[in-house]
Write a protein that holds these residues in place. Structure first.
Motif, mmCIF file in Angstrom:
data_model
loop_
_atom_site.group_PDB
_atom_site.id
_atom_site.type_symbol
_atom_site.label_atom_id
_atom_site.label_comp_id
_atom_site.label_asym_id
_atom_site.label_seq_id
_atom_site.Cartn_x
_atom_site.Cartn_y
_atom_site.Cartn_z
ATOM 1 N N ALA A 22 -8.661 10.701 3.409
ATOM 2 C CA ALA A 22 -8.238 11.306 2.149
ATOM 3 C C ALA A 22 -9.398 12.006 1.461
ATOM 4 O O ALA A 22 -10.533 11.521 1.474
ATOM 5 N N THR A 23 -9.110 13.145 0.865
ATOM 6 C CA THR A 23 -10.109 13.873 0.093
ATOM 7 C C THR A 23 -9.755 13.900 -1.387
ATOM 8 O O THR A 23 -10.607 14.200 -2.222
ATOM 9 N N GLY A 24 -8.503 13.580 -1.708
ATOM 10 C CA GLY A 24 -8.071 13.572 -3.103
ATOM 11 C C GLY A 24 -8.484 12.306 -3.829
ATOM 12 O O GLY A 24 -8.824 11.290 -3.214
ATOM 13 N N ARG A 25 -8.464 12.355 -5.139
ATOM 14 C CA ARG A 25 -8.903 11.225 -5.957
ATOM 15 C C ARG A 25 -8.081 9.964 -5.699
ATOM 16 O O ARG A 25 -8.636 8.878 -5.522
ATOM 17 N N LYS A 26 -6.759 10.097 -5.680
ATOM 18 C CA LYS A 26 -5.916 8.912 -5.480
ATOM 19 C C LYS A 26 -6.080 8.333 -4.081
ATOM 20 O O LYS A 26 -6.103 7.118 -3.894
ATOM 21 N N GLY A 27 -6.190 9.205 -3.097
ATOM 22 C CA GLY A 27 -6.363 8.735 -1.728
ATOM 23 C C GLY A 27 -7.692 8.025 -1.519
ATOM 24 O O GLY A 27 -7.757 6.990 -0.835
ATOM 25 N N ARG A 28 -8.748 8.566 -2.086
ATOM 26 C CA ARG A 28 -10.060 7.915 -1.953
ATOM 27 C C ARG A 28 -10.064 6.545 -2.625
ATOM 28 O O ARG A 28 -10.680 5.593 -2.134
ATOM 29 N N LEU A 29 -9.363 6.444 -3.747
ATOM 30 C CA LEU A 29 -9.260 5.150 -4.434
ATOM 31 C C LEU A 29 -8.533 4.136 -3.560
ATOM 32 O O LEU A 29 -8.979 2.984 -3.425
ATOM 33 N N ARG A 30 -7.426 4.533 -2.963
ATOM 34 C CA ARG A 30 -6.682 3.632 -2.086
ATOM 35 C C ARG A 30 -7.532 3.190 -0.896
ATOM 36 O O ARG A 30 -7.492 2.023 -0.480
ATOM 37 N N LYS A 31 -8.283 4.100 -0.345
ATOM 38 C CA LYS A 31 -9.156 3.779 0.787
ATOM 39 C C LYS A 31 -10.213 2.762 0.365
ATOM 40 O O LYS A 31 -10.473 1.779 1.074
ATOM 41 N N GLY A 38 0.811 -1.207 0.000
ATOM 42 C CA GLY A 38 0.000 0.000 0.000
ATOM 43 C C GLY A 38 0.845 1.258 0.000
ATOM 44 O O GLY A 38 2.073 1.228 -0.076
ATOM 45 N N SER A 39 0.157 2.384 0.089
ATOM 46 C CA SER A 39 0.826 3.681 0.152
ATOM 47 C C SER A 39 0.140 4.503 1.236
ATOM 48 O O SER A 39 -0.768 4.030 1.919
ATOM 49 N N LEU A 40 0.569 5.754 1.376
ATOM 50 C CA LEU A 40 0.031 6.616 2.424
ATOM 51 C C LEU A 40 -1.066 7.552 1.931
ATOM 52 O O LEU A 40 -1.579 8.362 2.695
ATOM 53 N N TYR A 41 -1.420 7.442 0.680
ATOM 54 C CA TYR A 41 -2.416 8.350 0.115
ATOM 55 C C TYR A 41 -3.743 8.316 0.856
ATOM 56 O O TYR A 41 -4.409 9.334 1.012
ATOM 57 N N ALA A 42 -4.164 7.125 1.304
ATOM 58 C CA ALA A 42 -5.494 6.993 1.905
ATOM 59 C C ALA A 42 -5.642 7.802 3.187
ATOM 60 O O ALA A 42 -6.760 8.136 3.581
ATOM 61 N N TYR A 43 -4.548 8.136 3.858
ATOM 62 C CA TYR A 43 -4.652 8.878 5.113
ATOM 63 C C TYR A 43 -5.047 10.325 4.898
ATOM 64 O O TYR A 43 -5.729 10.922 5.731
ATOM 65 N N VAL A 81 0.691 -3.263 3.871
ATOM 66 C CA VAL A 81 1.850 -2.530 4.385
ATOM 67 C C VAL A 81 1.976 -1.235 3.600
ATOM 68 O O VAL A 81 1.986 -1.252 2.369
ATOM 69 N N ARG A 82 2.097 -0.118 4.317
ATOM 70 C CA ARG A 82 2.134 1.188 3.669
ATOM 71 C C ARG A 82 3.462 1.879 3.944
ATOM 72 O O ARG A 82 3.898 1.968 5.087
ATOM 73 N N GLY A 83 4.092 2.345 2.880
ATOM 74 C CA GLY A 83 5.377 3.015 3.003
ATOM 75 C C GLY A 83 5.385 4.344 2.273
ATOM 76 O O GLY A 83 4.421 4.720 1.597
ATOM 77 N N PRO A 94 4.548 21.479 -3.412
ATOM 78 C CA PRO A 94 4.033 20.157 -3.096
ATOM 79 C C PRO A 94 3.335 20.160 -1.748
ATOM 80 O O PRO A 94 3.781 20.820 -0.813
ATOM 81 N N ARG A 95 2.244 19.447 -1.639
ATOM 82 C CA ARG A 95 1.464 19.401 -0.411
ATOM 83 C C ARG A 95 2.049 18.365 0.533
ATOM 84 O O ARG A 95 2.038 17.181 0.249
ATOM 85 N N TRP A 96 2.540 18.821 1.670
ATOM 86 C CA TRP A 96 3.114 17.902 2.648
ATOM 87 C C TRP A 96 2.012 17.494 3.613
ATOM 88 O O TRP A 96 1.413 18.330 4.264
ATOM 89 N N THR A 97 1.752 16.187 3.711
ATOM 90 C CA THR A 97 0.635 15.726 4.510
ATOM 91 C C THR A 97 1.056 15.240 5.884
ATOM 92 O O THR A 97 0.223 15.002 6.732
ATOM 93 N N THR A 98 2.345 15.055 6.112
ATOM 94 C CA THR A 98 2.805 14.534 7.391
ATOM 95 C C THR A 98 4.273 14.842 7.528
ATOM 96 O O THR A 98 4.968 15.049 6.557
ATOM 97 N N SER A 99 4.750 14.860 8.757
ATOM 98 C CA SER A 99 6.176 15.090 8.950
ATOM 99 C C SER A 99 6.992 13.934 8.413
ATOM 100 O O SER A 99 8.188 14.030 8.234
#
Length: 285
Positions: free
Chosen positions: A124-133, A103-108, A149-151, A263-268
């Motif tokens: 997630a509110t973005g298209r890719k994140g909603r798809l991952r969710k 997996g990836s971190l997009y869904a968060y 597993v998400r990296g 670029p949008r930083w979503t987490t530290s």
């Protein structure tokens, strides 16, 4: 009959195969071209992994299925990712195999405190994140034994990401490494070997039930500027970092955002890439 089936022969799938054959397990790698590492315990098969019937046949007798394939372009995710996920779920269900998902971190999505772990809600509110969710929820609701597993951005042999595209080539030549984003923003990189090891471990430990979505553990995330005092092992000197303007980040058919669209930083620990497909325009007369 292979004990393990791996979908995809990229940097994660190849590392998963290496770990499995090192302990003497037989592996079948499924790709469109029939590629993959050469080894006596590895069988390479050319097949369409989005075909549920074909995947069910190829997974017959397998203990675990590792889904390590991902469309190379973000623009193809909506069209290609769901059929792949549906096919591997069907194969796991038909053969009572554990399904280990890369997996990836997009869904968060964006997080208020800039941090995330496996207990962080998927918002997630973005298209890719909603798809991952949606795809993770699909696996959870399928009645199979599964884990994900998400990296973050991958580093390591054959890994493709910000490091391999922008940073490593510059450091090898002793040049300035252009970074997309702010130099003082912490950013996490995931070693692909660690990602593969986590997948193999969780596939084994979650063999009797559904495992959680898991973030690969990392050390505290440094920023690019924090590496200023650390000599580059490639260049033998301190790295020279610079925030990347659009004109320097451009690639054929691709460019990074202008300074006004950072670029949008979503987490530290993770930066959400905002690479966008753009058509080349002729300069006006």
């Amino acid at each position: 009959m292979a004990e393990h089936v791996i979908i995809g022969a990229g940097s994660i799938g190849t590392n998963v195969a290496r770990l499995l054959v090192e302990r003497g397990d037989s592996v079948r790698i499924v790709t469109r071209s029939g590629s993959g590492p050469a080894h006596p315990l590895v069988e390479r098969v050319a097949a369409d992994a989005s075909d549920p019937l074909r995947m069910t046949q190829l997974s017959r007798g397998a203990k675990a299925i590792y889904h390590c394939a991902n469309p190379t372009s973000y623009t193809l995710w909506e069209r290609l990712s769901p059929p792949l996920r549906t096919a591997v779920i069907a194969a796991a269900k038909a053969n009572d195999a554990v399904l280990a998902l890369t997996g990836s971190l997009y869904a968060y999505g964006p997080q208020p405190d800039g941090r995330m772990d496996e207990h962080t809600p998927m918002s997630a509110t973005g298209r890719k994140g909603r798809l991952r969710k949606r795809m993770w929820e699909q696996a959870l609701g399928a009645g199979i034994r599964t884990t994900e597993v998400r990296g973050s951005d991958y580093i390591g042999k054959d890994a493709v990401g910000i490091y391999s595209m922008l940073i490593e080539p510059a450091l090898k030549k002793g040049r300035a490494a252009w970074i997309t984003g702010h130099l003082d923003m912490p950013h996490t990189f995931t070693f692909n070997g660690d990602m593969a090891k986590t997948l193999v471990t969780l596939a084994r430990t979650n063999a009797h039930g559904v495992g959680p979505g898991t973030c690969r553990p990392h050390q505290p995330s440094p920023s690019a500027s924090s590496h200023d005092a650390t000599p580059s092992p490639r260049a033998g000197r301190r790295p020279n970092w610079s925030s990347c303007p659009a004109s320097r980040c451009a690639r054929p058919g691709w460019s990074c955002p202008s300074p006004a669209r950072r670029p949008r930083w979503t987490t530290s620990g993770t930066r959400r890439s905002t690479w966008t497909r753009q058509k080349r325009r002729k300069p006006s007369a």
